[in-house]
Design an enzyme around this catalytic site. Sequence first.
Site: not given
Length: 589
Positions: A304-305
């Site tokens: 995920d970012w």
Amino acid sequence: MNATPAYKDPSLPLDRRVEDLLSRMTLEEKAGQLFHSMLMMNADGTPVTETDGSMLPFTTPELIGDRLLTHFNLLGTYGAREMAGWQNTVQEMAAATRLGIPVTLSTDPRHAFTDNVGASFNSGAFSAWPEALGLAAIGDPELVFRFADTVRREYLAVGFRVALHPQIDLASEPRWARQTGTFGSDARLTAELVRAYVRGLQGPELGPESVSAMVKHFPGGGPQKDGEDPHFAHGKEQVYPGGMREHHLEPFKAAIAAGCAQMMPYYGQPIGTDWEEVGFGFNKGVVTGLLREELGFDGIVCTDWGLITDSSIFGESHPARAWGLEHLSVAERAARALDAGCDQFGGEQCPEVVVELVRSGRIAESRIDASVRRLLREKFRLGLFENPYVDADAAAETVGRADFTALGAAAQRRSLTVLTNPERIIPLSAKSAPRPRLYVRNVDEAVAAEYGEVVADPAGADLAVLRLRTPYEPRENIFESFFHSGSLAFPEAELAGILALLDQVPTLVCINLERAAVIPEIAARAASLIADYGASDAALLDVAFGRAVPEGRLPFELPRSMKAVEASRPDVPNDTEDPVFAHGHGLSL
């Protein structure tokens, strides 16, 4: 005259092309492949060549030409022709690099009503459908396939080749902010719908007409403590007091069986399990042990970012989401994600860190090669080396095409869920004047005027139509303000105003459920109560006037009180005591 490199020869076997290209790459070029960062574009379709650092630290030419990245997700909403022209310019930049590796563009969902720079964008030029919760309310795998196939066609037209969805977490904690992107609380239904979704995006197998599905958030992000979101430090803990950890894996098993190409682990830090108490993107027992070895997934794993470096979002500082590993350096966090089995770092753009990890001996170059192989193989399978460009005229004709828009509009109507209708006040067609007097609130008066005479005073109305949204507690941080968290009940003063209208005139209430609203008083006093998950005013009024048939059933239960929510177990779906409406409730008209 130099011979054509083997990797550029489409007649050769895919694996030979991959190995040929890999053998030509410098360590810096390999490192660039491991980063899946963000881009924005100017409204006229030109790349961003200046940045103030408030969202993106580097310009597009810097990321492609200097930092050698080739995977990006596009932020923002733009016209179809402009997006197509921009993607062609980006591909030209990539073609001008030493090896000419084409760019793979991705996007968060773009086909519904939520606008959150960290999760999804409103449909804009694309066809408008209900949110995933609305597709779950309909519960029709064939419709989900047609939806995903439409997404595929519209994405291909502008150059998106990776969908940062579907999101198949179970909506088991009523307060969690990310529920609107899920298929609700039912693991069996979610598994059935994700199979159709992957088939619609990717086709029978990944190829030049496919959009790669990055399924998220492994191993299921629903059980967040207190329903807080792990984008933020106060929401980092994921808990399983009901012992239903395995239950949350069921949709992911179905996605893997369906052939999903990519997987995104969640931010959450598992607490009180036999898993290491570090965020899932750093968790070797989860990524390698469970996902790769036990479940047999051999596709791309992208974090995920924003897991390894601090960032600035809307000009405000946010720490790296390295939950459980906050004390480590950026380099050691990156090493831990690679050790865990991840192939890419989402939302990051620091390939020099990977270069240094290899040169220092902390990470073997063979480990980098293993991930780069996966990433290059997908580019070849998607046909990007042969055909990286799109036709801007065709994009303008395809995106938002009339038949796609009609399918989305019909799905909006089908998804509407009638919760109460005690006096059978709807549909209005059989028992009202041809032009009933309507008082509307949070409804476009011009649209309502197509169905009745709009009046300014509820006292003079035959029916009021009131649209509401699920309550939430506003957060001061700009980025966090997009993630609606906290209480699901209306504040007392706001509730009193709503009930006063309901007591004054028969009122059709439509509440948009992005989470499970606590509305027992409204349910008891509305003349009719409908739930929507992203639907236009025309869709709602078509149902109210009998011009369309609602088919929706609640994708999760609606709790009776916040006390019941707080007493429920975050990992157990539909776990509140004596809900006002049970999961699956919905009336037919």
